[in-house]
Design a protein around this motif. Structure first.
Motif, mmCIF file in Angstrom:
data_model
loop_
_atom_site.group_PDB
_atom_site.id
_atom_site.type_symbol
_atom_site.label_atom_id
_atom_site.label_comp_id
_atom_site.label_asym_id
_atom_site.label_seq_id
_atom_site.Cartn_x
_atom_site.Cartn_y
_atom_site.Cartn_z
ATOM 1 N N ASN A 239 17.953 -12.386 -2.320
ATOM 2 C CA ASN A 239 19.046 -11.686 -2.991
ATOM 3 C C ASN A 239 19.949 -10.914 -2.023
ATOM 4 N N THR A 240 19.879 -11.228 -0.742
ATOM 5 C CA THR A 240 20.715 -10.535 0.236
ATOM 6 C C THR A 240 22.195 -10.749 -0.061
ATOM 7 N N TYR B 198 17.415 -5.314 -7.083
ATOM 8 C CA TYR B 198 17.408 -5.875 -5.735
ATOM 9 C C TYR B 198 16.605 -5.026 -4.747
ATOM 10 N N LYS C 80 20.137 -4.476 -11.301
ATOM 11 C CA LYS C 80 19.841 -5.779 -10.700
ATOM 12 C C LYS C 80 18.429 -5.877 -10.127
ATOM 13 N N PRO D 176 23.742 -11.833 -2.990
ATOM 14 C CA PRO D 176 24.146 -11.175 -4.235
ATOM 15 C C PRO D 176 24.176 -9.655 -4.142
ATOM 16 N N ALA D 177 23.224 -9.071 -3.417
ATOM 17 C CA ALA D 177 23.199 -7.610 -3.288
ATOM 18 C C ALA D 177 24.435 -7.110 -2.542
ATOM 19 N N ASP E 272 27.481 -7.351 -4.819
ATOM 20 C CA ASP E 272 27.543 -6.265 -5.794
ATOM 21 C C ASP E 272 27.863 -4.929 -5.124
ATOM 22 N N VAL F 156 16.673 -5.083 0.793
ATOM 23 C CA VAL F 156 16.635 -5.954 -0.391
ATOM 24 C C VAL F 156 15.755 -7.156 -0.081
ATOM 25 N N ASP F 157 15.275 -7.829 -1.121
ATOM 26 C CA ASP F 157 14.495 -9.033 -0.870
ATOM 27 C C ASP F 157 15.400 -10.130 -0.320
#
Length: 455
Positions: free
Chosen positions: A336-337, A303, A301, A339-340, A343, A332-333
């Motif tokens: 994308n917090t 991330y 991903k 989504p990370a 996952d 993480v950026d």
């Protein structure tokens, strides 16, 4: 043309973690010694049973100030003179305080061991707790605190401790004290803490290096053996209690382009039979670049630059009433917090549903056990591990047995341990980042109630 015969590998030499010899000086100081041929730089670790929970109420950080004072001067030598004497010995000296107690670390060429140990013994016998020196150390510590708070990973660690432990527990507060508590520390408080807790009868010295031709008994008798103090019973170790109810705390940093993640709970320490399997399973989850977390969050991903899962012993007692911090850490950026985290939870759920593979287990064993001979090449690494065993009330052969147990641990056992260590509904998640951008997507994940605190 003639070629030289191709070199062939020799037979691998068996390796085991070094076994120390244990003894006691006349003053009650426990000594562990370990002869390591070829290690001309000797490492000495001294453990002082002065735990953070012994600090007086409202004086968090006094153990740290005392430790720093011990490593910087004596009644006979000013800080400048003490540093110059150590430099002439080619020695380095450090000291720090943590939950189990205070550690003093010395490294010195074996030819200067007697002189350097004499300086350390002098600091223990007659420390310099002058008003001006303590005031300087307090000012230095106060200058450090804003930088620590500004550091996202340090700020996350502080918040996780505050969330997990009761407010009256020393573990819930910063190890080296807060601005409020450090500002109260003076020379009288440091000396009172020293007099109450620092004595040879409750201390242990670990000496590791090439001791060929060294009369270590005589060296110790002339240096650390001259340190005297009252006999005292070891302090009782209170049980560790924690609240790992699944929840999310966002430490708000408006405008942050990254989010620091720290997800954790309290679990078994090294006294528990599950520890080897827990170490193995945790390594498979997030111990290296090829672990499951990195494969998904980094490789697939993109991330993050890396996510790590680890277990860190906080404090152990002789009755096994200690605890370790089990945690997952990374950054993480900001966009994308959500989504990370989604996952990451998928990785944990998949692990619980499908388990580890034999290949993952084999790789972890090779990395953890196979690297040990390199990890312990230096005297300092051996001395540090032996001192860890002392402060965690472990037997002297613990580390040697640990590698044997790791090699014997099976895939099913490692899976059960890591799934138990990281249950998806019992994790406290701390996020240091921009709450305005990350709060809503994190709430949508349903991994626990979300609260926001100021950064």
């Amino acid at each position: 043309m003639e070629f030289h015969p191709r070199p062939r590998p020799g037979t691998a030499k068996p390796w085991a973690f070094p076994a120390p010899a244990r003894g006691t000086l006349d003053n009650g100081l426990t000594v562990l010694r370990c002869h390591r041929p070829g290690q001309q730089v000797v490492a000495v670790e001294i453990f002082l049973a002065a735990p953070l929970e012994a600090e007086p109420q409202g004086l968090d950080g006094v153990a740290t100030i005392m430790a720093r004072a011990l490593s910087e001067g004596t009644d006979k030598h000013s800080a400048e003179e003490f540093a110059a004497e150590l430099e002439r010995c080619g020695a380095t000296l450090d000291a720090h305080a943590d939950h189990p107690g205070v550690r003093i670390s010395l490294e010195v060429p074996v030819s200067r061991l007697t002189k350097a140990l004499g300086l350390v013994a002098e600091a223990l016998r007659a420390p310099a707790f002058a008003d001006s020196e303590v005031e300087r150390l307090v000012r230095n510590r106060l200058d450090e605190i804003p930088h620590e708070i500004a550091n996202p990973s340090r700020r996350a660690a502080m918040q996780l401790s505050k969330e997990l432990f009761p407010a009256d527990s020393r573990m819930s507060r910063p190890r080296q004290g807060s601005e409020e508590t450090v500002a109260r520390i003076d020379a009288s408080a440091v000396r009172a803490f020293y007099e109450a807790h620092i004595r040879p009868a409750t201390a242990t010295a670990v000496v590791v290096g090439d001791l060929t031709g060294v009369d270590l008994d005589a060296v110790l008798a002339d240096t650390l053996g001259a340190w005297t103090g009252d006999l005292a019973e070891p302090r009782p170790v209170p049980p560790v209690t924690a609240d790992d109810t699944g929840r999310v705390v966002i430490v708000d940093r408006p405008g942050a382009v990254q989010t620091q993640l720290l997800i954790g709970r309290i679990g078994a320490d090294r006294h528990d039979r599950v520890w080897p399997a827990q170490v193995l399973g945790t390594y498979c989850l997030g111990g290296t670049l090829t672990s499951r977390l990195d494969k998904v969050l980094r490789e697939e991903k993109g991330y993050t630059y890396g996510v790590r899962a680890f277990g860190q012993v906080l404090r152990s007692g002789p009755e096994g009433n200690g605890a370790a911090m089990l945690a997952i850490s990374g950054s993480v950026d900001t966009p994308n917090t959500g989504p990370a985290l989604e996952d990451l939870w998928k990785v944990l759920r998949t692990l619980a549903a499908e388990g580890l593979t034999d290949a993952e287990r084999e790789t972890a064993v090779q990395n953890l056990v196979g690297v040990a001979p390199l990890k312990y090449e230096t005297a300092a690494s051996v001395a540090g591990t032996l001192a860890d065993q002392v402060e965690q009330h472990l037997p002297d052969d613990y580390q040697a047995q640990m590698y044997a147990r790791l090699a014997e641990t099976g895939t099913v056992e490692a899976t059960a341990a890591v799934v138990s260590a990281f249950p998806t509904d019992r994790l406290v998640t701390v996020l240091v980042g921009d709450a305005a951008q990350i709060k809503e997507p994190v709430e949508a994940l349903g991994i626990g109630e979300v609260t926001v605190v100021t950064g």
